[in-house]
Design a protein around this motif. Sequence first.
Motif, PDB file in Angstrom:
ATOM      1  N   GLY A   1       0.796  -1.458   0.009  1.00  0.00           N
ATOM      2  CA  GLY A   1       0.103   0.072   0.069  1.00  0.00           C
ATOM      3  C   GLY A   1       0.915   1.409  -0.224  1.00  0.00           C
ATOM      4  O   GLY A   1       1.974   1.223   0.503  1.00  0.00           O
TER       5      GLY A   1
ATOM      6  N   PRO B   1      -2.847  -0.408  -3.793  1.00  0.00           N
ATOM      7  CA  PRO B   1      -4.094   0.610  -3.302  1.00  0.00           C
ATOM      8  C   PRO B   1      -3.342   1.770  -2.554  1.00  0.00           C
ATOM      9  O   PRO B   1      -2.132   1.698  -2.333  1.00  0.00           O
ATOM     10  CB  PRO B   1      -4.852  -0.286  -2.328  1.00  0.00           C
ATOM     11  CG  PRO B   1      -3.612  -1.220  -1.990  1.00  0.00           C
ATOM     12  CD  PRO B   1      -3.031  -1.686  -3.210  1.00  0.00           C
TER      13      PRO B   1
ATOM     14  N   THR C   1      -8.039   6.674  -2.227  1.00  0.00           N
ATOM     15  CA  THR C   1      -9.085   7.054  -0.827  1.00  0.00           C
ATOM     16  C   THR C   1      -8.384   8.471  -0.407  1.00  0.00           C
ATOM     17  O   THR C   1      -7.313   8.437   0.029  1.00  0.00           O
ATOM     18  CB  THR C   1      -8.876   6.106   0.280  1.00  0.00           C
ATOM     19  OG1 THR C   1      -9.337   4.689  -0.535  1.00  0.00           O
ATOM     20  CG2 THR C   1     -10.010   6.492   1.209  1.00  0.00           C
TER      21      THR C   1
END
Length: 234
Positions: free
Chosen positions: A87, A172, A199
Amino acid sequence: MPTQRKPSIVFVHGIWADGSSFSKLIPTLQAEGYEVIAAQYGLDTHAGDVAAVKSTLARVSSPAILVGHSYGGSLITAAGTDPRVVGLVYIAALAPDADETSQSQQAKFPVTDVFSHIEVADGRVWLKPNGVACFAGDLTEEEQKLVWATHAAPAGDLFNQKVEGTAWRSKPSWYIVANEDRTIQPDLQRFVANRMAATTFEIDSSHVPMLSKPNFVLDVIRKAAQAVQKDTTE
């Protein structure tokens, strides 16, 4: 019994900074049981800095999350293709695509205030004392003086260099936009966050939210860590 394995956290600093720029985050994460390390490198060449990040990855357990601030975003974009990385967290950071450099990405947006307060000397780009307000203006005067006293000057052509790898296309990503940033354009931050489908979180802060709003940044890192945790059997 299956247990949740916490990922390691590797911090990746920007220019005019070093690993100590994450000093308000590291103790808390360590106390919460995370394995944490901050990569250190010379800001001499982009390739050398990426190599240093990958070497630092070897000092922690996999899987790992890379957390990059500012130019550190360019580094985690390249180094994050490493299979040990699960990540990416970007803090007011650059995130160049395959055909971009740190400089060409910034050139698409208006120049920020900080670049009126720099001096090029001995092949390095130094931040003048009056420029720290553009970099870390929401810190106390005492903290701003410390930021300037410990700032690390990059090589003059560092932002024109490129290393292959665009990790945000396959890993991500989480992104913290600093709404009051006078070093990297907030609109650039929003653009790259949207492009990578990160995000995204926004905070009213200077370029250094990890110093001025550490609890906010910690919460984002925790969210990223929880999202990538894997069940493991002891």
